[in-house]
Enzyme design. Structure first.
Site, PDB file in Angstrom:
ATOM      1  N   HIS A  76       0.824  -1.210   0.000  1.00 41.38           N
ATOM      2  CA  HIS A  76       0.000   0.000   0.000  1.00 41.38           C
ATOM      3  C   HIS A  76       0.857   1.257   0.000  1.00 41.38           C
ATOM      4  O   HIS A  76       1.974   1.282   0.512  1.00 41.38           O
ATOM      5  CB  HIS A  76      -1.003  -0.002   1.158  1.00 41.38           C
ATOM      6  CG  HIS A  76      -0.417   0.008   2.535  1.00 41.38           C
ATOM      7  ND1 HIS A  76      -0.033   1.160   3.172  1.00 41.38           N
ATOM      8  CD2 HIS A  76      -0.185  -1.000   3.423  1.00 41.38           C
ATOM      9  CE1 HIS A  76       0.406   0.871   4.389  1.00 41.38           C
ATOM     10  NE2 HIS A  76       0.338  -0.440   4.569  1.00 41.38           N
ATOM     11  N   ASP A  78      -0.010   4.371   1.263  1.00 44.76           N
ATOM     12  CA  ASP A  78      -0.198   5.367   2.322  1.00 44.76           C
ATOM     13  C   ASP A  78       0.591   5.022   3.574  1.00 44.76           C
ATOM     14  O   ASP A  78       0.978   3.867   3.801  1.00 44.76           O
ATOM     15  CB  ASP A  78      -1.680   5.531   2.666  1.00 44.76           C
ATOM     16  CG  ASP A  78      -2.319   4.223   3.146  1.00 44.76           C
ATOM     17  OD1 ASP A  78      -2.016   3.156   2.584  1.00 44.76           O
ATOM     18  OD2 ASP A  78      -3.140   4.276   4.080  1.00 44.76           O
ATOM     19  N   ASP A 107       6.349   1.054   6.825  1.00 46.30           N
ATOM     20  CA  ASP A 107       4.993   0.545   6.628  1.00 46.30           C
ATOM     21  C   ASP A 107       4.262   1.539   5.736  1.00 46.30           C
ATOM     22  O   ASP A 107       3.731   2.533   6.226  1.00 46.30           O
ATOM     23  CB  ASP A 107       4.296   0.404   7.981  1.00 46.30           C
ATOM     24  CG  ASP A 107       2.878  -0.132   7.892  1.00 46.30           C
ATOM     25  OD1 ASP A 107       2.474  -0.567   6.793  1.00 46.30           O
ATOM     26  OD2 ASP A 107       2.169  -0.096   8.909  1.00 46.30           O
ATOM     27  N   GLU A 140      -4.880   2.042   2.766  1.00 46.02           N
ATOM     28  CA  GLU A 140      -4.979   0.755   3.457  1.00 46.02           C
ATOM     29  C   GLU A 140      -5.084   0.943   4.957  1.00 46.02           C
ATOM     30  O   GLU A 140      -5.775   0.179   5.648  1.00 46.02           O
ATOM     31  CB  GLU A 140      -3.750  -0.108   3.126  1.00 46.02           C
ATOM     32  CG  GLU A 140      -3.798  -1.522   3.692  1.00 46.02           C
ATOM     33  CD  GLU A 140      -3.308  -1.639   5.149  1.00 46.02           C
ATOM     34  OE1 GLU A 140      -3.633  -2.639   5.801  1.00 46.02           O
ATOM     35  OE2 GLU A 140      -2.602  -0.710   5.613  1.00 46.02           O
ATOM     36  N   GLU A 141      -4.391   1.944   5.487  1.00 45.14           N
ATOM     37  CA  GLU A 141      -4.327   2.119   6.936  1.00 45.14           C
ATOM     38  C   GLU A 141      -5.707   2.293   7.591  1.00 45.14           C
ATOM     39  O   GLU A 141      -5.954   1.715   8.646  1.00 45.14           O
ATOM     40  CB  GLU A 141      -3.408   3.287   7.288  1.00 45.14           C
ATOM     41  CG  GLU A 141      -1.942   3.052   6.954  1.00 45.14           C
ATOM     42  CD  GLU A 141      -1.297   1.944   7.783  1.00 45.14           C
ATOM     43  OE1 GLU A 141      -1.959   1.396   8.696  1.00 45.14           O
ATOM     44  OE2 GLU A 141      -0.128   1.618   7.519  1.00 45.14           O
ATOM     45  N   ASP A 164       3.168  -6.568   3.808  1.00 48.73           N
ATOM     46  CA  ASP A 164       2.647  -5.606   4.792  1.00 48.73           C
ATOM     47  C   ASP A 164       2.650  -6.199   6.194  1.00 48.73           C
ATOM     48  O   ASP A 164       1.646  -6.176   6.895  1.00 48.73           O
ATOM     49  CB  ASP A 164       1.232  -5.185   4.386  1.00 48.73           C
ATOM     50  CG  ASP A 164       0.709  -3.996   5.177  1.00 48.73           C
ATOM     51  OD1 ASP A 164       1.529  -3.299   5.802  1.00 48.73           O
ATOM     52  OD2 ASP A 164      -0.510  -3.773   5.180  1.00 48.73           O
ATOM     53  N   HIS A 345       4.108   2.155  13.069  1.00 51.43           N
ATOM     54  CA  HIS A 345       3.134   3.088  13.660  1.00 51.43           C
ATOM     55  C   HIS A 345       3.727   3.808  14.867  1.00 51.43           C
ATOM     56  O   HIS A 345       3.011   4.153  15.802  1.00 51.43           O
ATOM     57  CB  HIS A 345       1.834   2.362  14.047  1.00 51.43           C
ATOM     58  CG  HIS A 345       1.051   1.868  12.875  1.00 51.43           C
ATOM     59  ND1 HIS A 345      -0.316   1.719  12.896  1.00 51.43           N
ATOM     60  CD2 HIS A 345       1.432   1.479  11.636  1.00 51.43           C
ATOM     61  CE1 HIS A 345      -0.737   1.270  11.727  1.00 51.43           C
ATOM     62  NE2 HIS A 345       0.321   1.115  10.947  1.00 51.43           N
TER      63      HIS A 345
END
Length: 370
Positions: A76, A78, A107, A140-141, A164, A345
């Site tokens: 992804h 984003d 990520d 995706e997040e 991912d 994150h």
């Protein structure tokens, strides 16, 4: 061959791009140019319009030079906040971090860079490969918003590898949960809290009653429930007439998730009735549970690629969601595989040149598998 200098340069250049969820335009343009330069045909869908974002999902295809069914590789575009103005710092030991004020963006920039490096090496060394399909998704997040609106009739592959997942090359998740987010908006009646509290209907109290009736945390070995935010009231001397409660539940069983959600609704309904309040409810199943058999070809092929490259195979269930949840919903059997990212994150996120290289070697083996 996989070149550590090239994948490092690719990774660092991509992390510089601001690519928040629903704001992936610059990243999409950069990736489109890279993929076309490598000889792939690239199409962007209408996900931007559907999600009110700036870019759509990218589907790239490369015809095979050897027999075999097509394989889908996905990552992804984003990244989570704080991610504006990211700076990748390559340390002497090969560790790559941000400057500590933002996430690194590994990520899922690591997934993007690994796929690009595998394609670069295939072109450079003229390696025979299967028909390949590459899907780079937006948003995706926030629970698969991009892959949720993608038109899967455009994909021919029935097996996928989604880059991912945290950890070193060799890790892979063969099962993931249903994830449902929900919101309750309770409405009572405002009144002066000092002079006439009896005339009010306390929306916060109604919400508190509901929350007190719910069991939080692990409901069983496969299911969790959490209330994440409660917002209500305007001043200390006013009986609050509004309160918004949001939460999420997860379960490896979709049926269990639906049952838990119905129980949560019933609890809030009873609490609102007790106080004479009303409520509005909304929910979204961003991910649907799936499990892939360890004997499935998509797993066995990954195991063979790990063995060929020396990566240590580690199969497990994850309690997080990814685009693979949407793939499974549309009949595509996929593994979520480790893509050289750690402490995601957070502003302590990092990767290493060695991990990126090893993960790219696994992906190259998958792309060239007979």
């Amino acid at each position: 061959m996989i070149r550590p200098d090239r994948i490092t340069q690719t990774f660092c250049s991509l992390t510089k791009i601001d690519s928040p969820s629903f704001g992936e335009r610059t990243m999409a343009d950069c990736l489109t140019a890279r993929l076309k330069r490598l000889g792939l045909t690239v199409a962007e869908d209408d996900a931007a319009e559907k999600t009110h974002g700036t870019a759509g999902n990218l589907l790239a295809t490369l015809p095979g030079t050897q027999a075999g069914e097509p394989l889908l590789f996905a990552a992804h575009m984003d990244t989570v906040a704080p991610a504006l103005g990211k700076k990748a710092i390559v340390h002497p030991d090969g560790t790559i971090t941000s400057d500590g004020t933002t996430v690194l963006g590994a990520d899922d920039v690591s997934g993007l860079a690994i796929i690009l490096e595998a394609l670069e090496s295939i072109k450079e060394d003229t390696l025979p490969h299967r028909p390949l399909e590459i899907l780079f998704t937006i948003a995706e997040e926030p629970y698969d918003c991009g892959s949720e609106v993608f038109d899967y009739s455009k994909v021919h592959a029935k097996e996928a590898y989604v880059l991912d997942l945290g950890g070193a090359a060799g890790g892979a998740a063969y099962a993931a949960p249903t994830i449902c987010s929900f919101t309750f908006e309770l409405t009572g009646k405002a009144a002066h809290a000092g002079f006439a509290p009896q005339e009010g209907i306390h929306a916060v109290a109604a919400a508190a009653l509901a929350v007190s009736k719910l069991k939080m945390g692990k409901l069983d070995e496969e299911t969790t429930l959490n209330i994440g935010t409660i917002q209500g009231g305007t001043a200390t001397n006013i009986v609050p007439d509004k309160c918004t409660v949001s939460g999420e539940l997860r379960s490896y069983s979709h049926q269990t998730a639906e049952r838990v959600l119905q129980n949560v609704i019933a609890v809030f309904q009873d609490a609102a009735k007790t106080f004479g309040a009303s409520y509005r409810f909304s929910s979204r199943f961003g991910c649907y549970a799936y499990e892939i058999s360890k004997n499935h070809p998509v797993v066995q092929r990954y195991a063979a690629a790990c063995q060929a490259t020396g990566a240590k195979l580690n199969l497990f269930r994850t309690f997080g969601g990814s685009d693979a949840n949407q793939f499974a919903k549309h009949g595509i059997s996929g593994l979520v595989i480790s893509s050289a990212m750690y402490r995601c994150h957070s502003c302590e996120e990092y990767t290493t040149v060695k991990d990126l290289q090893e993960a790219a070697e696994v992906i190259q083996k998958l792309m060239t598998a007979k």
